[in-house]
Design a protein around this motif. Structure first.
Motif, mmCIF file in Angstrom:
data_model
loop_
_atom_site.group_PDB
_atom_site.id
_atom_site.type_symbol
_atom_site.label_atom_id
_atom_site.label_comp_id
_atom_site.label_asym_id
_atom_site.label_seq_id
_atom_site.Cartn_x
_atom_site.Cartn_y
_atom_site.Cartn_z
ATOM 1 N N ILE A 1 1.682 -5.489 -6.709
ATOM 2 C CA ILE A 1 0.320 -5.045 -6.989
ATOM 3 C C ILE A 1 -0.441 -6.071 -7.838
ATOM 4 O O ILE A 1 -1.631 -6.277 -7.640
ATOM 5 N N ALA B 1 -8.665 0.246 -2.801
ATOM 6 C CA ALA B 1 -7.276 0.114 -2.365
ATOM 7 C C ALA B 1 -6.724 1.469 -1.946
ATOM 8 O O ALA B 1 -5.960 1.574 -0.979
ATOM 9 N N GLY B 2 -7.121 2.518 -2.668
ATOM 10 C CA GLY B 2 -6.677 3.861 -2.322
ATOM 11 C C GLY B 2 -7.128 4.255 -0.927
ATOM 12 O O GLY B 2 -6.353 4.800 -0.135
ATOM 13 N N ILE B 3 -8.393 3.940 -0.618
ATOM 14 C CA ILE B 3 -8.916 4.293 0.703
ATOM 15 C C ILE B 3 -8.207 3.480 1.793
ATOM 16 O O ILE B 3 -7.883 3.991 2.866
ATOM 17 N N LEU C 1 0.793 -1.225 0.000
ATOM 18 C CA LEU C 1 0.000 0.000 0.000
ATOM 19 C C LEU C 1 0.825 1.274 0.000
ATOM 20 O O LEU C 1 0.310 2.333 -0.345
ATOM 21 N N ALA D 1 -5.150 2.400 1.554
ATOM 22 C CA ALA D 1 -3.826 3.016 1.690
ATOM 23 C C ALA D 1 -3.900 4.263 2.570
ATOM 24 O O ALA D 1 -3.005 4.543 3.369
ATOM 25 N N MET E 1 -17.848 1.835 -13.003
ATOM 26 C CA MET E 1 -16.811 1.627 -11.996
ATOM 27 C C MET E 1 -16.659 0.162 -11.608
ATOM 28 O O MET E 1 -15.812 -0.183 -10.788
ATOM 29 N N PHE F 1 -1.984 -8.587 -5.870
ATOM 30 C CA PHE F 1 -2.890 -7.852 -4.975
ATOM 31 C C PHE F 1 -4.228 -7.622 -5.673
ATOM 32 O O PHE F 1 -5.290 -7.823 -5.101
ATOM 33 N N VAL F 2 -4.179 -7.213 -6.947
ATOM 34 C CA VAL F 2 -5.425 -7.000 -7.678
ATOM 35 C C VAL F 2 -5.957 -8.315 -8.229
ATOM 36 O O VAL F 2 -7.151 -8.555 -8.256
ATOM 37 N N VAL G 1 -12.320 -3.593 -11.877
ATOM 38 C CA VAL G 1 -11.028 -3.051 -11.457
ATOM 39 C C VAL G 1 -11.096 -1.620 -10.927
ATOM 40 O O VAL G 1 -10.495 -1.325 -9.892
ATOM 41 N N PRO G 2 -11.816 -0.695 -11.604
ATOM 42 C CA PRO G 2 -11.805 0.679 -11.088
ATOM 43 C C PRO G 2 -12.212 0.794 -9.628
ATOM 44 O O PRO G 2 -11.496 1.407 -8.825
ATOM 45 N N LEU H 1 -9.550 -0.488 -7.317
ATOM 46 C CA LEU H 1 -8.420 0.421 -7.129
ATOM 47 C C LEU H 1 -8.773 1.567 -6.188
ATOM 48 O O LEU H 1 -7.974 1.956 -5.339
ATOM 49 N N VAL H 2 -9.990 2.100 -6.343
ATOM 50 C CA VAL H 2 -10.392 3.194 -5.446
ATOM 51 C C VAL H 2 -10.451 2.686 -4.008
ATOM 52 O O VAL H 2 -10.001 3.361 -3.074
#
Lengths: 191, 193
Positions: free
Chosen positions: A24, A176-178, A18, A180, A166, A27-28, A169-170, A173-174
């Motif tokens: 990654i 994962a961003g949160i 992260l 992180a 969304m 991870f995905v 994958v989109p 990823l979002v």
């Protein structure tokens, strides 16, 4: 105390997935189900620790004495590829049960940049062999932790209503961003 | 498929980052600014073109069983060339890309193209394929880097258009995931239309 700093630092503060962006792809890719992500985590723990120790020995007993540090990238990736193959063969013979559990993930690990990344980082940070092994192990635990949390979230996400564009994958990823963002809360805990 | 398509497919229809989702680690890790993204993209392009060329030249001499290790050695050699050249002539870029230069070796795009395309096609189309895929990768990284730079530090390619920082989180790790997520959603929409 030093070991404690290494462990906490690499599991939480600079989590390999992260905040360092290593590993990654799995991870995905494999984080859809909780069980597969635990399997993947186990395989990474095993290979990462072994690979870091072997590459450490090669770096300090082969490359440095002969002044061949520029060959690092080539040698390390070959060693890791050979090691993964070897682990696969040995595991198949010695412990079929473990092979059943980890088998499918092993070939994927060669191209997991976390393994090469941690091997190079260990050399860059000038750890000794034991520190390197602890560093590798805690990075693998950090990887597993991120993977398992993420898999748990994604299992819930499947049942949610996500806007059409969304999906897949989109949104992953979002999310994962949160995640992180949450891990950024650990910043400054060590050092 | 004609030669032109070998070259252009990498940009939108088969963009390695947005559509094929390959090479995510360097994509997220090096796109903190447009310059870094472009530098990483061009370094990968060089490796991709050269390894595609060499692989398609030697494909008839390599026994099938050892082809993957051989490809890895070819790729790693070119990565080492890039690494040493960049360290000598572009030390500041080398510094900011850091670990991700040696990690080009394990970038799935490079090995993927060697295995899926260069090992089956002629030299010329392999070079074009490598160039197209590489530039598509560079395009994606630059776009992502520029978006993060605009949102995070209100500048593009290092030129400020407003004073101070906007939303610093976009330069940091979480921003990479979030911006890439939205970019993929937008590109998906464009590709369908």
């Amino acid at each position: 105390m030093e070991y404690f700093v290494i462990i906490v630092g690499s599991i939480f503060v600079s989590n390999i997935v992260l905040t360092q962006f290593l590993g990654i792809c799995p991870f995905v890719g494999v984080s859809n189900r909780l069980t597969t992500s635990i399997g993947m985590g186990g395989a990474v723990l095993f290979v990462l620790t072994l690979a870091t120790m072997v590459t450490w020995l090669i770096q300090y007993y082969l490359l440095v004495p002969f002044g061949l540090q520029f060959m690092q990238t080539i040698v390390f990736i070959l060693v890791i590829a050979a090691l993964v193959q070897m682990v696969e063969i040995i595991l198949k013979k010695v412990s079929p049960a473990l092979y059943e559990a980890l088998g499918v993930f092993l070939p994927l690990i060669t191209t997991n940049c976390a393994v090469l990344g941690v091997a190079i980082l260990t050399v860059q940070k000038q750890f000794n062999l034991l520190e390197g092994a602890v560093f590798a192990m805690s990075n693998a635990i950090g990887f597993t932790l991120a993977l398992v949390i993420f898999a748990g979230i994604r299992e819930h996400l499947d049942t949610m209503e996500v806007p059409k564009g969304m999906r897949g994958v989109p949104i992953a990823l979002v999310t994962a961003g949160i995640l992180a963002l949450a891990f950024m809360g650990f910043t400054g805990m060590v050092k | 498929m004609n030669q032109m398509q070998n070259f252009t497919k990498g940009f939108l229809k088969e963009n390695p980052v947005f559509v094929l989702l390959l090479g995510m680690c360097p994509t997220l890790g090096t796109s903190t600014s447009a310059i870094n993204g472009l530098g990483m993209g061009l370094a990968t392009t060089f490796v991709l073109v050269m390894s595609n060329m060499v692989v398609s030249l030697v494909k008839d001499f390599i026994p099938d069983k050892v082809r993957i290790p051989s490809y890895i050695v070819i790729i790693a050699s070119f990565v080492t060339i890039v690494e040493l050249t960049m360290q000598a002539y572009l030390p500041s870029l080398f510094e900011s890309l850091g670990l991700f230069i040696p990690l080009i070796v394990v970038n799935c795009i490079v090995l993927g193209r060697a295995e899926a395309f260069a090992s089956k096609n002629g030299v010329w189309s392999s070079i074009l394929d490598g160039l197209g895929m590489g530039l598509g990768f560079a395009f994606a990284l630059t776009l992502l880097g520029a978006s993060r730079e605009i949102l995070g530090s209100s500048s593009v390619f290092g030129f400020d258009f407003a004073k101070g920082d906007l939303m610093l989180v976009f330069i940091l790790a979480p921003g990479a995931f979030i911006v890439l997520g939205y970019l993929i959603a937008i590109i998906n929409k464009l590709n369908k239309a």
